[in-house]
Design an enzyme around this catalytic site. Sequence first.
Site, mmCIF file in Angstrom:
data_model
loop_
_atom_site.group_PDB
_atom_site.id
_atom_site.type_symbol
_atom_site.label_atom_id
_atom_site.label_comp_id
_atom_site.label_asym_id
_atom_site.label_seq_id
_atom_site.Cartn_x
_atom_site.Cartn_y
_atom_site.Cartn_z
ATOM 1 N N ASN A 147 1.144 -16.215 20.031
ATOM 2 C CA ASN A 147 1.527 -17.625 20.074
ATOM 3 C C ASN A 147 2.572 -17.993 19.028
ATOM 4 O OD1 ASN A 147 -0.175 -17.464 17.863
ATOM 5 N ND2 ASN A 147 -1.743 -18.807 18.685
ATOM 6 N N ARG A 286 -1.388 -23.314 7.486
ATOM 7 C CA ARG A 286 -2.781 -23.595 7.145
ATOM 8 C C ARG A 286 -2.818 -24.788 6.203
ATOM 9 N NH1 ARG A 286 -3.378 -21.158 10.998
ATOM 10 N NH2 ARG A 286 -4.698 -19.350 11.442
ATOM 11 N N GLN A 315 -11.736 -27.678 10.094
ATOM 12 C CA GLN A 315 -11.376 -27.961 11.475
ATOM 13 C C GLN A 315 -12.631 -27.902 12.342
ATOM 14 O OE1 GLN A 315 -6.694 -26.744 11.615
ATOM 15 N NE2 GLN A 315 -8.066 -25.450 12.734
ATOM 16 N N HIS A 334 -4.165 -29.116 15.777
ATOM 17 C CA HIS A 334 -4.008 -27.658 15.868
ATOM 18 C C HIS A 334 -3.873 -27.191 17.320
ATOM 19 C CE1 HIS A 334 -4.806 -23.687 13.520
ATOM 20 N NE2 HIS A 334 -3.708 -23.640 14.277
#
Length: 387
Positions: A147, A286, A315, A334
């Site tokens: 990704n 991050r 998260q 995210h």
Amino acid sequence: MAKILAVLYPDPVDGYPPDYARDEIPAITGYPGGQATPTPRGLDFTPGQLLGSVSGELGLRRFLEDRGDTYVVTSDKEPPDSTLDRELPDSDVVISQPFWPAYLTAERIASAPRLKLAITAGIGSDHVDLPSAIAHGMTVAEVTFSNSISVSEHAVMQILILVHNFVPAHDWVTGKKGWNIADSVSRNYDLEGMDVGVLGSGRIGQAVLRRLKPFEVNLHYSDVHRLPREVEEELGLTWHPDARSLAASVDVLSIHAPLHPQTQNLFDEDMIGVMRRGSYIVNTARALIVDRDAVVAALNSGQLAGYAGDVWYPQPPPPDHPWRTMPSEAMTPHVSGSTLSAQARYAAGTREILECWFDGRPIRPEYLIVDGGGLAGTGARSYTVAG
């Protein structure tokens, strides 16, 4: 037979499967630089499907159950009495994602004597306590590059959204039902001519640099691994030996470094203070690379003109997380690395890793983070562990 535990994000609130916007996605067979996309021996899903949620199951159930394995899929991961905590002690494999991470702490790893493999369906294994994984004799793997381009596109989008003040302008015509042009353009600039920096010039960072070059900006970067001279010349890059030098030299900073002890809280009040007044930070790496409260304070004071992030800690974040309400933000939950296009690749890569592990075949070095009692493959280049 093995027990595989997958921790995936919840299904859409309107139910699964969703009404897909497109009937197909482009077929990608290779990445920039020559690495091949995942090559599992079989697939049980159609590329373009929602695979990363609980009902999508990463397209693995038929494959695993045909082998006689036990496959448990959940989104319930918060201790102390989560499904993750109940199912972990007798699991052989845990699959998680950066978007909904199953935090494999030292305590959780210690509670799972059979655990031998942790797979990140995506990129980034900092939700795994790597020193504990090494001590436990585990293999940690992720689907490298699956990704990267997705995240790079998202980062460029967020840069443009911040500089052009898109979110407030959009809010005027949708939320406020107004037409306030002066308010919308009072913080709206051109990216052209600005100094734009990238911290971390790995796969994602380089992809961001290449996508920014046509915007006629001055490109800067910093990385412990300096790029070849021909790449610097091709893209017109200025290299900085450290993050502080980079931060002081740019109008826009895009963060693409891995999280490890040397980068945690790197962008604190002091580091943000050396940046030009009215700078922008985009963080798709991050959340813990920046100091949460220092970002809020810098936005309130005007030291930062905007912050766009796709990553949070923890998260998911609690409802009162200050990034939900701070000014001049363009936050997302995210999603950058979980496009339907990327899901096809990271689901296929997860199956490839499992096939190799079951068959006793070597896992690709580019997928490895921890193996053989230490950092390995990509992990040896991207991570550090306190020793």
